[in-house]
Design a protein around this motif. Structure first.
Motif, PDB file in Angstrom:
ATOM      1  N   UNK A  14       8.973   9.413   2.703  1.00  0.00           N
ATOM      2  CA  UNK A  14       8.792   9.604   1.301  1.00  0.00           C
ATOM      3  C   UNK A  14       7.329  10.063   1.255  1.00  0.00           C
ATOM      4  N   UNK A  15       6.273   9.048   1.656  1.00  0.00           N
ATOM      5  CA  UNK A  15       4.969   9.560   1.902  1.00  0.00           C
ATOM      6  C   UNK A  15       4.548  11.108   2.195  1.00  0.00           C
ATOM      7  N   UNK A  39       0.913  -1.294  -0.022  1.00  0.00           N
ATOM      8  CA  UNK A  39      -0.127  -0.039  -0.050  1.00  0.00           C
ATOM      9  C   UNK A  39       0.765   1.370  -0.168  1.00  0.00           C
ATOM     10  N   UNK A  40       2.012   1.309   0.732  1.00  0.00           N
ATOM     11  CA  UNK A  40       2.778   2.440   0.969  1.00  0.00           C
ATOM     12  C   UNK A  40       3.497   2.521  -0.394  1.00  0.00           C
ATOM     13  N   UNK A  80       3.032   5.895  -2.805  1.00  0.00           N
ATOM     14  CA  UNK A  80       4.185   6.743  -3.208  1.00  0.00           C
ATOM     15  C   UNK A  80       4.058   7.130  -4.655  1.00  0.00           C
ATOM     16  N   UNK A  81       3.679   5.860  -5.635  1.00  0.00           N
ATOM     17  CA  UNK A  81       3.427   6.121  -6.934  1.00  0.00           C
ATOM     18  C   UNK A  81       2.624   7.091  -7.297  1.00  0.00           C
ATOM     19  N   UNK A  87       7.297  10.094 -13.206  1.00  0.00           N
ATOM     20  CA  UNK A  87       7.809  10.538 -11.759  1.00  0.00           C
ATOM     21  C   UNK A  87       7.273   9.603 -10.582  1.00  0.00           C
ATOM     22  N   UNK A  88       5.850   9.256 -11.009  1.00  0.00           N
ATOM     23  CA  UNK A  88       5.538   8.193  -9.861  1.00  0.00           C
ATOM     24  C   UNK A  88       6.226   7.019  -9.729  1.00  0.00           C
ATOM     25  N   UNK A  89       6.456   6.598 -10.851  1.00  0.00           N
ATOM     26  CA  UNK A  89       7.492   5.246 -10.858  1.00  0.00           C
ATOM     27  C   UNK A  89       8.655   5.467 -10.048  1.00  0.00           C
ATOM     28  N   UNK A  90       9.558   6.736 -10.472  1.00  0.00           N
ATOM     29  CA  UNK A  90      10.700   7.166 -10.032  1.00  0.00           C
ATOM     30  C   UNK A  90      10.607   7.431  -8.580  1.00  0.00           C
TER      31      UNK A  90
END
Length: 613
Positions: free
Chosen positions: A594-595, A507-508, A512-513, A525-528
């Motif tokens: 990150x989140x 889920x995290x 983040x993506x 950018x989401x994958x990165x």
């Protein structure tokens, strides 16, 4: 009613503005054509009216600027270019998703497909539709919220004559029911034949704002002006001879005894009148602005500008739209609107207005239709299950990998297991694809960033990630038992805590993506953002955790239990400690950091964008 006042696009370096101080209005119940050659600023003017282009000026929709309209999709229907949808989505799925965004029932999608003649093609993918079908679907999207105003950019470009006739029949029906229609075109003949009023642009400036009759007389093309007391008879005679000779001739009855004949010359009209004994008072060739005005009767006031003239189109096929069959939704053609007196400008309302709503009115339903409307999620799930099963078999063969890593198919050389990466990819696609194929762009052009839409995306992507995590764990466990036997893969004693940690990781990564793509509006950018957690942030967190600790959190569950008023079961301690241990891991701590940073960035960019409006 639409009023555009002082539209001026932003200045470019060493170039004049594409639109410079354009002011006009499109009245209710009429079709207004915005005419101009390529590069004249027609599309820029529309984008300025919809607040999609930087510049000055204001546009009022029934007295309110667009940013103060509570439900833009129910006030303005827009078609700018092609349908902004995923090419793998079906036509019916696209409209149902937009229904959820506009707060309309899903049955409205089928109604609109019936109106535009696509009822039998509702299951076709957007990428397989022809240009004519794409235009029909775009018009259905614009009409979905039953708007009062339609704004269309070159709606007939590239269409066949029959589709062109159908399109303008539908626009005429919308205007006949009290709607406002504004469309752009580069064909003067089309504008004179189909519009009630023509607004002409040239090099970004307003050249003329005329009704269709005045435009045809003064700015259209060479004509033969005939004044005769037998105007109706001469028009019928010319029509009959033109049909017999299969020539394209158009006769427009102006006011009184004046006729305008297009596609002929003085010699032919004079010979026709002589053969049939029609008395002619005046016969002359005229070009451009040399059109005569009707002579007022002695002692009377000059007549006002004529309303739309009655036209007798004597053209070979295709026939004009006014003579074609009505659109599919209508049982009978609507007669032209009667002449309307010019209405005074409508000032903006001073009463308090409801808060504008630009996010989907039913965000959860919208997000579910967006996710399930294409097969991307199924493909990602299939790829994750296959790769996880293959990896877990290989890891189980060596015997040196801990059982939790084997069950999650997470070898040491991978920064993330396939399930976590797949969940992050789905999260990145949920915002990144939406900016690439903006489903909410029918009225605004960009995807709004509102709390309701964000919460719906977080809920749906979190549920999808949880489903992926559970399916991968079960599939890997069964695959190992099938490959090596049931005794070789025992069930871990702390499997609830392991499942909680595993689900939290999936889920995290999904969130983040999602947040990364939402901040930067790009799927990459989401994958990165997902890969940056184990590659960049986790090593930094691990270095910070290496420092020796002088205090321990042992006994934390007991101390928390003393603070609670509600009795908690003993298993709650295990779940709590599992969550604490997950956060204590480098990847878990990095994911939380990150989140937190992505949420702050998302809120900052969203609030900054809201402040602009």
């Amino acid at each position: 009613m639409l009023q555009a006042i002082g539209l001026t696009s932003a200045h470019r370096r060493d170039q004049p503005p594409a639109v410079d101080d354009v002011t006009f209005e499109a009245r209710q119940g009429l079709i207004t054509a915005l005419l101009g050659a390529a590069g004249s600023g027609k599309t820029t003017a529309l984008r300025l009216m919809l607040q999609l282009e930087a510049g000055r000026g204001v546009t009022y929709f029934r007295g309110n600027p667009l940013h103060r309209v509570a439900h833009p999709a129910r006030e303005v229907g827009v078609l700018l270019g092609d349908v902004p949808g995923h090419p793998a989505r079906t036509a019916r799925g696209q409209l149902r998703m937009l229904c959820a965004a506009a707060g309309m029932p899903a049955s409205r999608a089928d109604e609109m497909l019936e109106v535009v003649g696509l009822a039998s093609l509702g299951g076709e993918r957007l990428g397989t539709l022809s240009l004519g079908m794409d235009r029909r679907l775009g018009l259905a999207s614009a009409l979905l919220g039953d708007p009062q105003t339609l704004i269309l950019d070159e709606p007939a470009k590239g269409l066949s004559p029959r589709e062109n006739s159908w399109l303008y029949g539908l626009l005429r029906a919308h205007a006949a029911h009290g709607g406002t229609v504004l469309y752009t075109t580069s064909d003067p003949k089309e504008a004179a034949r189909l519009a009630d009023r023509v607004v002409t642009l040239d090099a970004g400036r307003l050249v003329a704002d005329q009704d269709a009759a005045a435009f045809s007389r003064t700015r259209l093309r060479p004509r033969v002006a005939v004044r005769t007391p037998q105007a109706a008879r001469l028009a019928a005679v010319v029509a009959r001879e033109a049909r017999a000779a299969q020539r394209s001739v158009e006769v427009v009855a102006e006011s009184g005894s004046l006729l305008s004949v297009y596609g002929s010359n003085c010699a032919e009209i004079g010979e026709t009148a002589f053969r049939h004994g029609v008395l002619v008072h005046r016969l002359s060739d005229e070009v451009g602005d040399a059109g005569p005005e009707p002579d007022p009767a002695p002692g009377s006031e000059p007549p006002p500008a004529p309303e739309r003239a009655a036209a007798v189109a004597l053209q070979s096929p295709p026939a004009p739209a006014t003579q074609e069959q009505p659109p599919p939704a209508e049982q009978a053609p609507h007669p032209p609107n009667p002449p309307r007196a010019p209405s005074p400008p409508v000032p903006p309302q001073s009463s308090p207005l409801p808060r504008p709503v630009r996010s989907p009115l039913r965000p959860l339903r919208y997000e579910l239709r967006r996710l399930l409307g294409v097969r991307t999620a199924l493909f990602v799930l299939a790829a994750v299950l296959v790769s996880s099963a293959a990896l877990c078999v290989l890891l189980g063969r060596t015997g040196g990998t801990p059982l939790p890593a084997v069950l999650t198919a997470w070898p040491e050389f991978l920064p993330l297991p396939p399930a976590a990466f797949g969940a992050g990819l789905l999260g990145a696609l949920s915002f990144g694809e939406e900016f690439r194929y903006p489903a909410l762009a029918a009225a605004r052009g960009t995807v709004p960033r509102r709390l309701g839409l964000l919460l719906a995306k977080l809920a749906v992507t979190g549920a999808a990630a949880l489903l992926i995590a559970l399916l991968v764990a079960v599939a890997d466990f069964q695959t190992l038992r099938l490959a090596y036997g049931g005794d070789a893969v025992p069930v871990p004693q702390n499997w609830p805590a392991l499942m909680a940690s595993w689900s939290g990781l999936a889920i995290g990564c999904a969130w983040a993506g999602l947040l990364g793509a939402g901040v930067f509006r790009v799927t990459a950018a989401g994958v990165a953002a997902v890969l940056a957690v184990p590659v960049l942030i986790a090593p930094l967190v691990q270095k910070a955790l290496i420092a020796p600790s002088v205090r321990s959190i042992a006994g934390l569950p007991g101390r928390l239990r003393e603070l609670t008023w509600v009795w908690l079961p003993q298993q709650a301690d295990e779940w709590l400690m599992a969550g604490v241990h997950l956060l204590a891991q480098p990847v878990g701590a990095a994911l939380m950091l990150s989140l937190s940073a992505l949420i702050c960035a998302y809120l900052f960019t969203g609030l900054r964008r809201s402040a602009r409006w």
